[in-house]
Design an enzyme around this catalytic site. Structure first.
Site, PDB file in Angstrom:
ATOM      1  N   GLY A 277      98.105  16.265  54.175  1.00 37.54           N
ATOM      2  CA  GLY A 277      97.779  16.376  55.599  1.00 37.54           C
ATOM      3  C   GLY A 277      97.573  15.019  56.258  1.00 37.54           C
ATOM      4  O   GLY A 277      98.125  14.731  57.320  1.00 37.54           O
ATOM      5  N   ARG A 278      96.784  14.173  55.620  1.00 40.18           N
ATOM      6  CA  ARG A 278      96.452  12.874  56.228  1.00 40.18           C
ATOM      7  C   ARG A 278      97.585  11.863  56.136  1.00 40.18           C
ATOM      8  O   ARG A 278      97.480  10.754  56.665  1.00 40.18           O
ATOM      9  CB  ARG A 278      95.151  12.330  55.625  1.00 40.18           C
ATOM     10  CG  ARG A 278      95.153  12.298  54.109  1.00 40.18           C
ATOM     11  CD  ARG A 278      93.746  12.219  53.529  1.00 40.18           C
ATOM     12  NE  ARG A 278      93.763  12.265  52.071  1.00 40.18           N
ATOM     13  CZ  ARG A 278      93.712  13.371  51.339  1.00 40.18           C
ATOM     14  NH1 ARG A 278      93.679  14.552  51.941  1.00 40.18           N
ATOM     15  NH2 ARG A 278      93.711  13.322  50.024  1.00 40.18           N
TER      16      ARG A 278
ATOM     17  N   GLU B 244      88.788  10.910  52.999  1.00 42.41           N
ATOM     18  CA  GLU B 244      89.239  12.134  52.324  1.00 42.41           C
ATOM     19  C   GLU B 244      90.072  11.756  51.098  1.00 42.41           C
ATOM     20  O   GLU B 244      90.071  12.462  50.087  1.00 42.41           O
ATOM     21  CB  GLU B 244      90.042  13.028  53.283  1.00 42.41           C
ATOM     22  CG  GLU B 244      90.234  14.440  52.747  1.00 42.41           C
ATOM     23  CD  GLU B 244      90.687  15.442  53.818  1.00 42.41           C
ATOM     24  OE1 GLU B 244      89.820  16.079  54.454  1.00 42.41           O
ATOM     25  OE2 GLU B 244      91.904  15.588  54.012  1.00 42.41           O
TER      26      GLU B 244
ATOM     27  N   HIS C  28      78.482  -3.723  72.838  1.00 43.25           N
ATOM     28  CA  HIS C  28      77.276  -3.352  73.580  1.00 43.25           C
ATOM     29  C   HIS C  28      76.598  -2.146  72.945  1.00 43.25           C
ATOM     30  O   HIS C  28      75.759  -1.508  73.563  1.00 43.25           O
ATOM     31  CB  HIS C  28      77.634  -3.061  75.041  1.00 43.25           C
ATOM     32  CG  HIS C  28      78.293  -4.237  75.694  1.00 43.25           C
ATOM     33  ND1 HIS C  28      77.586  -5.237  76.313  1.00 43.25           N
ATOM     34  CD2 HIS C  28      79.598  -4.604  75.759  1.00 43.25           C
ATOM     35  CE1 HIS C  28      78.433  -6.160  76.769  1.00 43.25           C
ATOM     36  NE2 HIS C  28      79.659  -5.801  76.438  1.00 43.25           N
TER      37      HIS C  28
ATOM     38  N   LYS D  13      99.384  22.916  57.915  1.00 45.54           N
ATOM     39  CA  LYS D  13     100.181  22.886  56.687  1.00 45.54           C
ATOM     40  C   LYS D  13     100.088  24.230  55.954  1.00 45.54           C
ATOM     41  O   LYS D  13     101.075  24.822  55.577  1.00 45.54           O
ATOM     42  CB  LYS D  13      99.680  21.747  55.795  1.00 45.54           C
ATOM     43  CG  LYS D  13     100.376  21.652  54.459  1.00 45.54           C
ATOM     44  CD  LYS D  13      99.895  20.441  53.695  1.00 45.54           C
ATOM     45  CE  LYS D  13     100.403  20.506  52.265  1.00 45.54           C
ATOM     46  NZ  LYS D  13      99.954  19.372  51.458  1.00 45.54           N
TER      47      LYS D  13
ATOM     48  N   GLU E 196      89.744  27.253  61.631  1.00 47.33           N
ATOM     49  CA  GLU E 196      89.622  26.712  62.988  1.00 47.33           C
ATOM     50  C   GLU E 196      90.933  26.888  63.751  1.00 47.33           C
ATOM     51  O   GLU E 196      90.961  27.327  64.907  1.00 47.33           O
ATOM     52  CB  GLU E 196      89.294  25.205  62.934  1.00 47.33           C
ATOM     53  CG  GLU E 196      87.935  24.863  62.345  1.00 47.33           C
ATOM     54  CD  GLU E 196      87.964  24.639  60.849  1.00 47.33           C
ATOM     55  OE1 GLU E 196      88.834  25.222  60.157  1.00 47.33           O
ATOM     56  OE2 GLU E 196      87.104  23.894  60.360  1.00 47.33           O
TER      57      GLU E 196
ATOM     58  N   LYS F 221      83.912  25.232  52.984  1.00 44.33           N
ATOM     59  CA  LYS F 221      84.750  26.256  53.632  1.00 44.33           C
ATOM     60  C   LYS F 221      84.391  27.641  53.110  1.00 44.33           C
ATOM     61  O   LYS F 221      84.237  28.596  53.874  1.00 44.33           O
ATOM     62  CB  LYS F 221      86.229  26.015  53.304  1.00 44.33           C
ATOM     63  CG  LYS F 221      86.894  24.900  54.067  1.00 44.33           C
ATOM     64  CD  LYS F 221      88.391  24.920  53.764  1.00 44.33           C
ATOM     65  CE  LYS F 221      89.064  23.609  54.102  1.00 44.33           C
ATOM     66  NZ  LYS F 221      90.436  23.511  53.627  1.00 44.33           N
TER      67      LYS F 221
END
Ligand code: F6P
Length: 515
Positions: free
Chosen positions: A250-251, A336, A367, A192, A198, A476
């Site tokens: 973003g999410r 978030e 399990h 965005k 990253e 950040k």
């Protein structure tokens, strides 16, 4: 929500009795079962009686959910701390603001055209060969939604193979590129802001990988961003730059062109069906009365567990291999959005906000962590997600899978007495079961939209802003400072709490360097 309301809800909840007692008095509890947009939602094993449910609905009424959704769809500045509208409804034609809807529509058309060209072998990069592999480079909302939807739509994928790279750890991209040929690979740089460390670091290495193979890289790069100027400056061709907007969180961005990799995998028709499913859920949520409103009742149950009953986590357990990334998608969406300590006006919250959202697929998780869910001292609500129609090649295996889902919900709720403590199941553990009729694009769209709206409902009940994420900023900034110190090998004179650790790391790293 003010403290008196929370106190009153807590007071009622202490008197409702156990799930066994609730079912003894009302064997179906069908008023806690909703069906909408192909989703069967069974909330009957939540710690709720009629009185508590009515009080929860009053709490929802008091925050005027209908007007909040209306404000969202009208393009009002709903995200006050970032002075932004919250426009994901506009991405699939569910908003009243026509300017936002038109912008989104135009970009979707551009995305469809580019995707059709790639899928149809018209767009061949710079090598004349058809694109066989697409690598989506993005992180957070620019990764988790597409990763989840791509896996969920496995059976509909008939385009190029899609790969996802998110981590700045070069091992992630190395691992992915080791199986690809530069001449037939295209990278989708999904960011965005087009500033995320990253993503830009991986994008640079991807471009170098193309160029080192003698490939003219620009034709192999697509950007999906709200900062097209930066993307073009970085080297993406304007025609291959798909836009979304600062009013898409973003999410909440899967229905924007952030879904481009999924679009390339499943094509315009099925991606359109996914958006149609979202639109169908939007219409349900915008119109249904509170007590029949899937996102509202779902949001109320999560809020009841986290803020009212102060249960610190919720386990999301999809009984579906294809939905295996749903827990990580929901982790970002819920944590978030709602992991906040202050109200919209900056005053402190009076109750816990987002629960820890975690989980993994059933039956694998039976399990692994179900022991704790059944016999640990903490009560951890479980959200089971299942599919009626088989998604694999063996219908009986699918029946076994769902049998396990239903059995776990029963075991958690009813337990089983055993005089030997280590064999005793206390029961009375709450869960919700969400069953999709089928794992189709349309149903997946409806499920995602339901979660988006439930998340917003919970935030409104908490009185917080679900649409900002200031909590990710400090780390950040500090990482940049630390990286500069580590790169030069000189630590700042200011002694921080991590100073000794950094000194140790520099010494350990030095030992690894060639003499
Ligand atoms: O983790 C913080 C965050 O800002 C998320 O909200 C966002 O989804 C992610 O980083 C990626 O950001 P971008 O799409 O700008 O690269």
């Amino acid at each position: 929500m003010n403290s008196e309301v929370l106190q009153s809800l807590r007071a009622v909840s202490t008197h409702i009795g156990s799930l066994a007692e609730l079912f003894a008095a009302d064997p179906t509890r069908e008023w806690l079962v909703l069906d909408a947009c192909g989703i069967h939602a069974d909330f009957s094993r939540q710690h709720v009686n009629q009185q508590l449910f009515e009080q929860l609905l009053s709490a929802a009424e008091s925050v005027d959910i209908a007007s909040r959704f209306k404000a969202m769809g009208s393009g009002a500045i709903v995200n006050a701390t970032e002075q932004r509208a919250v426009g994901h409804l506009a991405l699939r034609g569910s908003a009243t603001d026509s300017a936002m809807s038109q912008l989104a529509q135009l970009q979707l058309q551009r995305a469809n055209k580019l995707s059709n060209d790639i899928r149809g072998g018209v767009h061949r990069g710079s090598t004349g060969k058809p694109i066989t592999d697409i690598v989506n480079i993005g992180i957070g909302g620019s990764d988790l939604g597409p990763v989840m939807a791509h896996a969920a739509m496995r059976r509909y994928a008939d385009g190029p193979r899609i790969h996802f790279v998110s981590n700045i750890d070069a091992a992630h991209l190395d691992d992915c590129l080791s199986m690809l040929a530069p001449s037939t690979t295209l990278f989708v740089i999904a960011s965005k802001t087009f500033t995320t460390l990253e993503t830009l670091s991986n994008a640079r290495r991807a471009r170098l990988w193309l160029e080192n193979a003698g490939i003219e890289s620009a034709a192999h790069l697509v950007a999906v961003t709200a900062a097209p100027g930066e993307a073009v400056q970085w080297g993406v061709l304007e025609a291959q730059c798909l836009h979304f907007f600062d009013w898409v969180g973003g999410r909440f961005s899967l229905s924007s062109v952030i879904g481009f990799s999924v679009l390339c995998a499943i094509g315009e028709h099925d991606f359109g069906a996914l958006l149609e499913g979202m639109r169908e859920m939007d219409a349900h949520v915008l119109n249904a009365p509170l007590e029949q409103n899937l996102a509202v009742v779902h949001g109320l149950m999560w809020w009841l567990n986290s803020s009212v009953l102060q249960r610190t986590s919720i386990a999301v357990v999809p009984y579906s291999h294809d939905l295996r990334f749903l827990p990580s998608f929901l982790q970002q969406l819920m944590m978030e959005s709602n992991g906040k300590s202050v109200h919209v006006d900056g005053s402190p919250v009076e109750a816990p906000t987002s629960p820890v959202v975690w989980g993994a697929t059933g039956t694998d998780s039976q399990h692994a962590f179900f022991q704790m869910l059944h016999q640990g001292p903490q009560v951890i609500p479980v959200e089971f997600v299942g599919v009626v129609a088989s998604t694999g090649s063996d219908d009986n295996a699918h029946l076994q899978l769902n049998a396990n889902l239903f059995a776990q919900a029963q075991a958690l709720a009813a337990g089983k007495f055993d005089a030997q403590g280590h064999k005793n199941f206390a029961g009375n553990r709450p869960s919700t079961v969400l069953m999709l009729n089928e794992l189709s694009p349309r149903q997946l769209g409806a499920l995602i939209a339901m979660y988006e709206h439930s998340c917003a409902v919970q935030g409104w009940l908490m009185g917080i802003n679900s649409f900002d994420q200031w909590g990710v900023e400090l780390g950040k900034v500090l990482a940049q400072d630390v990286a500069a110190e580590l790169e030069t090998g000189t630590l700042s004179a200011q002694k921080t709490m991590t100073h000794p650790l950094l000194e140790w790391y520099l010494r350990a790293r030095k030992k690894l360097l060639p003499k």
